[in-house]
Design an enzyme around this catalytic site. Structure first.
Site, PDB file in Angstrom:
ATOM      1  N   HIS A   1       0.834  -1.207   0.000  1.00  0.00           N
ATOM      2  CA  HIS A   1       0.000   0.000   0.000  1.00  0.00           C
ATOM      3  C   HIS A   1       0.867   1.256   0.000  1.00  0.00           C
ATOM      4  O   HIS A   1       0.685   2.159  -0.830  1.00  0.00           O
ATOM      5  CB  HIS A   1      -0.901  -0.028   1.239  1.00  0.00           C
ATOM      6  CG  HIS A   1      -1.778   1.180   1.380  1.00  0.00           C
ATOM      7  ND1 HIS A   1      -3.072   1.216   0.906  1.00  0.00           N
ATOM      8  CD2 HIS A   1      -1.547   2.400   1.933  1.00  0.00           C
ATOM      9  CE1 HIS A   1      -3.591   2.399   1.157  1.00  0.00           C
ATOM     10  NE2 HIS A   1      -2.683   3.141   1.794  1.00  0.00           N
ATOM     11  N   GLU A   2       1.811   1.307   0.931  1.00  0.00           N
ATOM     12  CA  GLU A   2       2.671   2.490   1.040  1.00  0.00           C
ATOM     13  C   GLU A   2       3.594   2.627  -0.166  1.00  0.00           C
ATOM     14  O   GLU A   2       3.933   3.734  -0.579  1.00  0.00           O
ATOM     15  CB  GLU A   2       3.494   2.420   2.334  1.00  0.00           C
ATOM     16  CG  GLU A   2       2.656   2.428   3.609  1.00  0.00           C
ATOM     17  CD  GLU A   2       1.762   3.657   3.731  1.00  0.00           C
ATOM     18  OE1 GLU A   2       2.129   4.727   3.187  1.00  0.00           O
ATOM     19  OE2 GLU A   2       0.694   3.556   4.352  1.00  0.00           O
TER      20      GLU A   2
END
Length: 373
Positions: A31-32
């Protein structure tokens, strides 16, 4: 001997929890990383990319960009720290809030998008490697009364594998519930099953009304199909793998990912309307517990639970809840449309309150799970 068995059990438990944490950590890192790549492409200034929270265990600083890459002690999160994102400052032309709203929206959406793409990849690998999980009929109650022979042909049979109901592909038990919901006892429903070595289209006569209020009643759909229960209250149904053709499998991969997302929206809707109690959902502790139980069953289960978590993260982060990416997108849209941002301090307070509320909700639902158990 007993001490050795107890020790082995402890190590298995620790291993399964570690595996669950690893899945969560990988999904959060993906996600990051989505935020990071989009930010780099649009020339945002990034101060730090961190895996985990808490004290740093390892860090490396790029001599070229000054970006810090770190691994932290608590494997329950991570972040991509953009210049000026948290304090709302526009300290440089490349800081987060100095960029155009549409650029910030791309960066914000990139995180959930990467979660979805990664989850979809896991689903594709799982379906091609192991096949699609379908429901296989165990024991079926025979029809009773004068019309028994007449209706016997409109019944599921032992070893039938359910592929479709009313033309809808079946992946989850909620799909069975959704396909039958609203139908009445005696209705004829179109099924596609694998029977006798081939796929067949058959009609099944329902044996009970299908008026389901929430997803907790999903398994009640098997009552309408005449599936018998064991003394422990478990339906005589099993999950088996079924292989479709190449293009069908590829198409089903996308459909399956959408069904997972749809289930998440359905549960959220039921929570908001009060049709589903908070005790039916869980927070981080419950998630880790269930993930550890499922992921250690088989390689296929590992891929399935990892994909499920990935889609969950994608959907959840796009919700317009303060502190989440979806809420930040809303603020960017407001700025884009009205050409003036909501005061940065006001936005920061809203996200701060939202973050505390999310943490409080997570703790609450975990406590309710503990009390309910």
């Amino acid at each position: 001997m007993q001490i050795l068995l107890s020790a082995a059990s402890v190590f298995r438990t620790i291993g399964s929890i570690a595996l669950a944490l690893l899945i969560l950590l990988v999904m959060i890192t993906v996600h990051e990383f989505g935020h990071y790549l989009a930010g780099k492409a649009l020339k945002f200034k990034i101060n730090e990319f961190a895996i985990g929270f808490g004290p740093r265990l390892f860090k490396r600083t790029s001599k070229k960009t000054g970006e810090v890459f770190s691994v932290r002690a608590l494997p329950l999160g991570g972040f991509c720290g953009f210049e000026g994102e948290d304090n709302g400052e526009e300290s440089s032309p490349d800081s987060f809030n100095s960029k155009k709203p549409w650029q910030r929206i791309i960066v914000l959406v990139a995180g959930p998008l990467f979660n979805y793409i990664f989850a979809l990849l896991l689903i594709i690998i799982s379906l091609f490697s192991f096949g699609q999980t379908v429901f296989k009929v165990g024991s079926v109650a025979p029809y009773q009364g004068a019309d028994a022979e007449q209706y016997a042909e409109f019944s599921l049979k032992e070893d039938d594998c359910i592929l479709k109901i009313d033309g809808k592909n079946i992946f989850l038990v909620t799909d069975v519930m959704g396909a039958l919901n609203g139908k009445k006892s005696g209705d004829m429903v179109d099924f596609r099953v694998f029977r006798g070595g081939e796929e067949q289209d058959v009609k099944i006569k329902l044996r009970a009304d299908c008026d389901f209020k929430n997803t907790e009643q999903a398994y009640d759909a098997f009552d309408a199909l005449g599936i018998l229960k064991s003394e422990e209250g478990l339906y005589y149904m099993s999950a088996v793998n079924y292989r479709f053709g190449f293009f069908t499998t590829l198409g089903h991969s996308f459909t399956y990912s959408f069904r997972i997302a749809g289930t998440i929206f359905k549960v959220l809707g039921e929570l908001l309307t009060g049709n589903l109690s908070l005790s039916a959902v869980g927070g981080p502790v419950t998630t880790i517990k269930l993930t550890s139980q499922i992921a250690t069953q088989s390689a296929q289960s590992f891929f399935q639970i990892a994909a499920y978590i990935g889609v969950n993260l994608a959907v959840f982060n796009l919700l317009p809840i303060p502190a989440l990416d979806g809420s930040k997108v809303i603020f960017c849209l407001i700025e884009w449309i009205f050409r003036k941002p909501v005061p940065r301090k006001v936005e920061a307070i809203i996200h701060g309150v939202g973050f505390v509320a999310i943490l409080g909700f997570a703790v609450l639902v975990d406590l309710l799970q503990f009390v309910h158990c």
